[in-house]
Write a protein that holds these residues in place. Sequence first.
Motif, PDB file in Angstrom:
ATOM      1  N   LYS A  22      -1.865   3.428   1.223  1.00  0.00           N
ATOM      2  CA  LYS A  22      -0.562   4.132   1.468  1.00  0.00           C
ATOM      3  C   LYS A  22      -0.083   4.616   0.085  1.00  0.00           C
ATOM      4  CE  LYS A  22       4.287   2.629   2.700  1.00  0.00           C
ATOM      5  NZ  LYS A  22       4.952   1.490   3.196  1.00  0.00           N
ATOM      6  N   ALA A  23      -0.183   3.963  -1.298  1.00  0.00           N
ATOM      7  CA  ALA A  23      -0.069   4.754  -2.351  1.00  0.00           C
ATOM      8  C   ALA A  23      -0.774   5.793  -2.630  1.00  0.00           C
ATOM      9  CB  ALA A  23       0.063   3.648  -3.418  1.00  0.00           C
ATOM     10  N   GLN A  38      -3.496   6.396  10.228  1.00  0.00           N
ATOM     11  CA  GLN A  38      -4.038   5.240  10.673  1.00  0.00           C
ATOM     12  C   GLN A  38      -3.033   4.207  11.207  1.00  0.00           C
ATOM     13  OE1 GLN A  38      -7.000   3.441   8.180  1.00  0.00           O
ATOM     14  NE2 GLN A  38      -7.609   5.534   7.261  1.00  0.00           N
ATOM     15  N   MET A  39      -1.914   4.170  10.627  1.00  0.00           N
ATOM     16  CA  MET A  39      -0.898   3.174  11.465  1.00  0.00           C
ATOM     17  C   MET A  39      -0.432   3.615  12.697  1.00  0.00           C
ATOM     18  SD  MET A  39      -0.621   0.359   9.369  1.00  0.00           S
ATOM     19  CE  MET A  39       0.690  -0.221  10.281  1.00  0.00           C
ATOM     20  N   GLU A  86      -2.828   9.930   5.139  1.00  0.00           N
ATOM     21  CA  GLU A  86      -3.970   9.245   6.087  1.00  0.00           C
ATOM     22  C   GLU A  86      -3.435   7.867   6.520  1.00  0.00           C
ATOM     23  OE1 GLU A  86      -7.444   8.196   7.497  1.00  0.00           O
ATOM     24  OE2 GLU A  86      -6.661  10.152   7.064  1.00  0.00           O
ATOM     25  N   TRP A  87      -2.683   7.059   5.558  1.00  0.00           N
ATOM     26  CA  TRP A  87      -2.279   5.580   5.906  1.00  0.00           C
ATOM     27  C   TRP A  87      -1.222   6.053   7.246  1.00  0.00           C
ATOM     28  CZ3 TRP A  87       2.921   3.784   6.292  1.00  0.00           C
ATOM     29  CH2 TRP A  87       2.947   2.492   6.434  1.00  0.00           C
ATOM     30  N   VAL A  88      -0.504   6.820   7.356  1.00  0.00           N
ATOM     31  CA  VAL A  88       0.462   7.099   8.405  1.00  0.00           C
ATOM     32  C   VAL A  88      -0.313   7.328   9.722  1.00  0.00           C
ATOM     33  CG1 VAL A  88       2.245   8.716   9.548  1.00  0.00           C
ATOM     34  CG2 VAL A  88       2.352   7.866   7.088  1.00  0.00           C
ATOM     35  N   ASN A  95      -2.747   7.902  -0.408  1.00  0.00           N
ATOM     36  CA  ASN A  95      -2.932   8.862   0.653  1.00  0.00           C
ATOM     37  C   ASN A  95      -2.050   8.509   1.716  1.00  0.00           C
ATOM     38  OD1 ASN A  95      -3.435  10.752   2.431  1.00  0.00           O
ATOM     39  ND2 ASN A  95      -5.909  10.579   2.000  1.00  0.00           N
ATOM     40  N   GLN A  96      -0.757   8.936   1.461  1.00  0.00           N
ATOM     41  CA  GLN A  96       0.199   8.448   2.379  1.00  0.00           C
ATOM     42  C   GLN A  96       0.070   9.041   3.827  1.00  0.00           C
ATOM     43  OE1 GLN A  96       4.350   9.176   1.052  1.00  0.00           O
ATOM     44  NE2 GLN A  96       4.931   7.405   2.456  1.00  0.00           N
ATOM     45  N   VAL A 142      -6.479  -1.023   6.171  1.00  0.00           N
ATOM     46  CA  VAL A 142      -5.304  -0.195   6.122  1.00  0.00           C
ATOM     47  C   VAL A 142      -4.308  -0.992   4.859  1.00  0.00           C
ATOM     48  CG1 VAL A 142      -3.653   1.193   6.904  1.00  0.00           C
ATOM     49  CG2 VAL A 142      -5.623   0.854   8.260  1.00  0.00           C
ATOM     50  N   THR A 143      -4.473  -0.609   3.822  1.00  0.00           N
ATOM     51  CA  THR A 143      -3.960  -1.170   2.612  1.00  0.00           C
ATOM     52  C   THR A 143      -2.810  -0.525   2.102  1.00  0.00           C
ATOM     53  OG1 THR A 143      -5.221  -0.215   1.011  1.00  0.00           O
ATOM     54  CG2 THR A 143      -6.118  -2.390   2.069  1.00  0.00           C
ATOM     55  N   GLU A 144      -1.760  -1.333   1.254  1.00  0.00           N
ATOM     56  CA  GLU A 144      -0.939  -0.586   0.562  1.00  0.00           C
ATOM     57  C   GLU A 144      -1.536   0.185  -0.525  1.00  0.00           C
ATOM     58  OE1 GLU A 144       2.661  -0.993   1.015  1.00  0.00           O
ATOM     59  OE2 GLU A 144       1.969  -1.778   2.721  1.00  0.00           O
TER      60      GLU A 144
END
Length: 85
Positions: free
Chosen positions: A56-57, A66-67, A62-64, A59-60, A51-53
Amino acid sequence: AASDVYKRQLEALYTIMHMEDTLSPHLEDVDRQAQEMEQQIISQLVQREGVTEQLKAENQMEWVAQMNNIRNRADEIVLNDLIYA
């Protein structure tokens, strides 16, 4: 029956600790340990699961997702290993 005995023992311990003014420092220490353990677990899971920056840049949402999943799992681990143990 056994859980009732354990519950009474814990209540007595908390009462004694409160009377000796050691309950608050103990709870603060447990809270600190729990926060440190949770952050370490989150860092490990983020790294292991990639789960990378960049994610996050790109696909925000998807990042949220996963976090949130990682935080929930870290919470469960801390609760089971530190708090309820």
